[in-house]
Design a protein around this motif. Sequence first.
Motif: not given
Length: 406
Positions: A40-46, A78-80, A114-121
């Motif tokens: 019930l408690h965890t984290h991500s790149y968000w 949610e969102g971008e 020179g930096k990689i950027q990723v759009k999160l799902k």
Amino acid sequence: MKTDKLTGRMILLGLLFTFCWASSCEQIRPDRHKWYKGNLHTHSYWSDGDEFPEIIMDWYKESGYHFVALSDHNIFAEGEKWVTIRDDSIYQNGFQNYLDEYGEDWVNYREEDGKIQVKLKTFAEYAPLFEQRERFLMLPAEEISDGYDGKPLHLNVTNLEKLIMPQGGESIVEVLQNNINAVLEQRRETGKPMMVHINHPNFRWAITLEDMVRLKGERFFEVYNGHPQVNNLGDKERGSLGTEEMWDFINIAYLEKGQPLLFGLATDDSHNYHRKGSQFSNAGRGWVMVRADSLEAGALIEALEAGDFYATTGVELDEIRYENNTLTINAIQKEGVEYIFEFIGCRTGDKETQVLKEVKGVSADYQLEKDILFVRCKITSSEAQDNPVENMTSQLAWTQPVRPRQ
């Protein structure tokens, strides 16, 4: 590729469902009182985790979990949102693994300066990849991260309808209570099953026993949290209680005030998915086992609120039964592993708990007399926990407190 594998799995499930519907097959109905494993408690790149939600959810599902609440700080998926991949080779390799697993059609990325950027799902995008009836459920969640006078005051909301921003307040208790009230109000307004719990009270020594005792409407807190900086064991030199000791004193006070018992959760609070060790906040350290009649949010929350679950760092139980004022507990036997059952409770008129009975074996029971306020059981295994924190090396489990029935 991962997408092909997931698509094939979803098609197969669809065919199976169609067949069972046509034949009115009863066997797909969930067995009642099944144990479900969840975090019930965890984290991500968000927020401040260091991995993509899809990689995290894939790990939990493949590791035998049935449900997960991915609870990032003051944000819902949610969102971008774009994340910049750190230059460290660990994270660069992590991105490449993500790209290899899910493919160019799924991963939206770009390179700038020179930096990689990723759009999160978003949650709506990635949850359907993993959710599977009676196999895996994702619960929309958030960690409300508030504070007062420099102290972090965090609460998790599970199965939320919409984001709840920190409510603030003029004291530690007021901040916590305002946030609890906001969750309960959203639950009332929406009619959606929803729960709130207090996170890691000893993180930076933010929440004291006195603070917890003054709360109303809170039913859960983390008796164990797998983050290396949350001080589960307390600190005798500074006079700070461990969370397990705190739990008992809270319940003594709650019963004196006529409030329901507080239940104890075990969680990962995982942030780090590329480095493993006692100094990192890793997955797989603590979870709950919930006995419910189906893998649905409402059924899980109903069981949690009834105390029909246990918290664990590795000990597995196959039965917790409370009948005729007798609490009976059976552990799943493992070859060469021994268990100690400690029935911890408080008698009427006492101001603290004590070990009322200790049993060595695979099962144990305790008969509650009328003078008992409440009893819970702590089970300690001789088997070591993988990747422990705070020198909590043994695998443990905690059942929820019960009271004598008339």
